[in-house]
Design a protein around this motif. Sequence first.
Motif, short mmCIF file in Angstrom:
data_model
loop_
_atom_site.label_atom_id
_atom_site.label_comp_id
_atom_site.label_asym_id
_atom_site.label_seq_id
_atom_site.Cartn_x
_atom_site.Cartn_y
_atom_site.Cartn_z
N THR A 150 1.06 -1.07 0.20
CA THR A 150 0.08 0.55 0.01
C THR A 150 0.88 1.15 0.27
N ASN A 151 0.52 2.53 -0.77
CA ASN A 151 1.35 3.86 -0.27
C ASN A 151 1.82 4.04 0.56
N LYS A 152 1.52 4.04 2.35
CA LYS A 152 1.67 3.66 3.14
C LYS A 152 3.21 3.37 3.82
N HIS A 153 3.25 2.13 2.71
CA HIS A 153 4.82 1.16 3.17
C HIS A 153 5.72 2.01 1.62
N VAL A 154 5.38 2.44 0.57
CA VAL A 154 6.13 2.87 0.03
C VAL A 154 6.57 4.26 -0.07
N VAL A 155 8.25 4.17 -0.02
CA VAL A 155 9.14 5.70 -0.19
C VAL A 155 9.67 4.95 -1.83
N PHE A 156 9.54 6.11 -2.39
CA PHE A 156 10.49 5.83 -4.18
C PHE A 156 11.24 5.99 -3.87
N LYS A 157 12.59 5.46 -5.02
CA LYS A 157 13.35 6.39 -4.37
C LYS A 157 13.99 8.12 -5.57
N ASN A 158 13.08 7.29 -6.61
CA ASN A 158 12.44 9.01 -7.65
C ASN A 158 11.39 7.93 -8.26
N ASP A 159 11.24 8.87 -9.87
CA ASP A 159 9.73 8.81 -10.77
C ASP A 159 10.46 8.15 -11.94
N GLU A 160 11.91 7.52 -11.79
CA GLU A 160 12.62 6.66 -13.12
C GLU A 160 11.90 5.48 -12.69
N MET A 161 11.79 4.97 -13.88
CA MET A 161 11.04 3.46 -14.39
C MET A 161 12.97 2.53 -14.69
N VAL A 162 12.03 1.76 -14.41
CA VAL A 162 13.82 0.93 -14.08
C VAL A 162 13.19 -0.84 -14.93
N ARG A 163 14.10 -1.26 -15.87
CA ARG A 163 13.61 -2.65 -15.94
C ARG A 163 14.79 -3.57 -14.89
N ILE A 164 14.21 -4.61 -14.76
CA ILE A 164 15.17 -5.97 -14.22
C ILE A 164 16.14 -6.34 -15.26
N THR A 165 17.21 -6.88 -14.98
CA THR A 165 18.58 -7.10 -16.48
C THR A 165 18.39 -8.48 -15.90
N ASP A 166 18.53 -9.01 -14.69
CA ASP A 166 19.13 -10.10 -14.22
C ASP A 166 18.50 -10.71 -13.31
N GLY A 167 18.48 -11.93 -13.02
CA GLY A 167 17.83 -12.65 -12.16
C GLY A 167 16.31 -12.92 -12.26
N LYS A 168 15.47 -13.97 -11.23
CA LYS A 168 14.34 -14.58 -11.25
C LYS A 168 13.19 -13.67 -11.74
N PHE A 169 13.16 -12.21 -12.12
CA PHE A 169 12.55 -10.75 -12.22
C PHE A 169 13.19 -9.86 -13.65
N LYS A 170 13.87 -11.26 -14.37
CA LYS A 170 14.44 -10.56 -15.49
C LYS A 170 13.37 -10.00 -16.03
N GLY A 171 13.45 -8.79 -16.62
CA GLY A 171 12.69 -8.29 -17.77
C GLY A 171 10.62 -7.52 -17.15
N ILE A 172 11.02 -7.57 -15.37
CA ILE A 172 10.08 -6.49 -15.22
C ILE A 172 10.22 -5.29 -15.34
N VAL A 173 9.51 -4.40 -15.48
CA VAL A 173 9.47 -2.96 -15.37
C VAL A 173 8.99 -2.49 -13.95
N GLY A 174 9.76 -1.64 -13.43
CA GLY A 174 8.52 -0.33 -12.40
C GLY A 174 9.39 0.19 -11.59
N LYS A 175 9.09 1.08 -10.26
CA LYS A 175 10.04 1.94 -9.67
C LYS A 175 10.11 1.14 -9.14
N VAL A 176 12.00 2.02 -8.33
CA VAL A 176 11.85 1.03 -7.32
C VAL A 176 11.76 2.15 -6.25
N ALA A 177 11.29 1.57 -5.63
CA ALA A 177 11.36 1.87 -3.89
C ALA A 177 11.97 1.03 -2.75
#
Length: 189
Positions: free
Chosen positions: A129-156
């Motif tokens: 929920t919003n109360k648990h999230v502190v986004f580091k910035n508004d930039e979108m990122v793609r995960i490039t390695d590991g189990k979540f490779k290819g997932i797109v979202g924001k870093v929190a």
Amino acid sequence: MSVEYAPKEGYQWYVLRATYGREIKALEAIRSLGGVAYVPLHRTREERDGKLKKVLKPFVQQFVFLYSNKEGAYKFVNEVPELNYLTFYYNHFDVANTGYNPPLTIPFNKMSNFIRLTSLEDEHVEVITNKHVVFKNDEMVRITDGKFKGIVGKVARIDRNNRVVVTIENVCMIATAFVPKYALEKIPD
């Protein structure tokens, strides 16, 4: 990604609401009638009869995602008697030409990303929920390695860990497990 979730001309992902915990029942009924639907499920442990058992439960309560054209979506919601517990989830931030809020739809690429994330079996993937999230910035990122490779979202920052959050606007946010910085690639605007 399954072939049934391939893009089709004139089709959209509609957000439907199922009452009284009937998400899985709705999913099965829609599929039995030839429709394409998705309910994000995860395994959880529950105590039943004094024993711990693994149980499949929806990540997001009450929501069923239907991939259909407009006519098909209205047919499932309004004309199929065995689905009388389904209603549209409306977009309260938009007003259609009729003066009413239209059904909420999700762009194909966002829903594909959401399906990929919620299809992975990982105990650390969770609804937040919003109360648990502190986004580091508004930039979108793609995960490039590991189990979540290819997932797109924001870093929190969640529980002192960098995680990637996938957001379905007006519905939910789902976070990956910890993702190291080296496995993140900024997506240009």
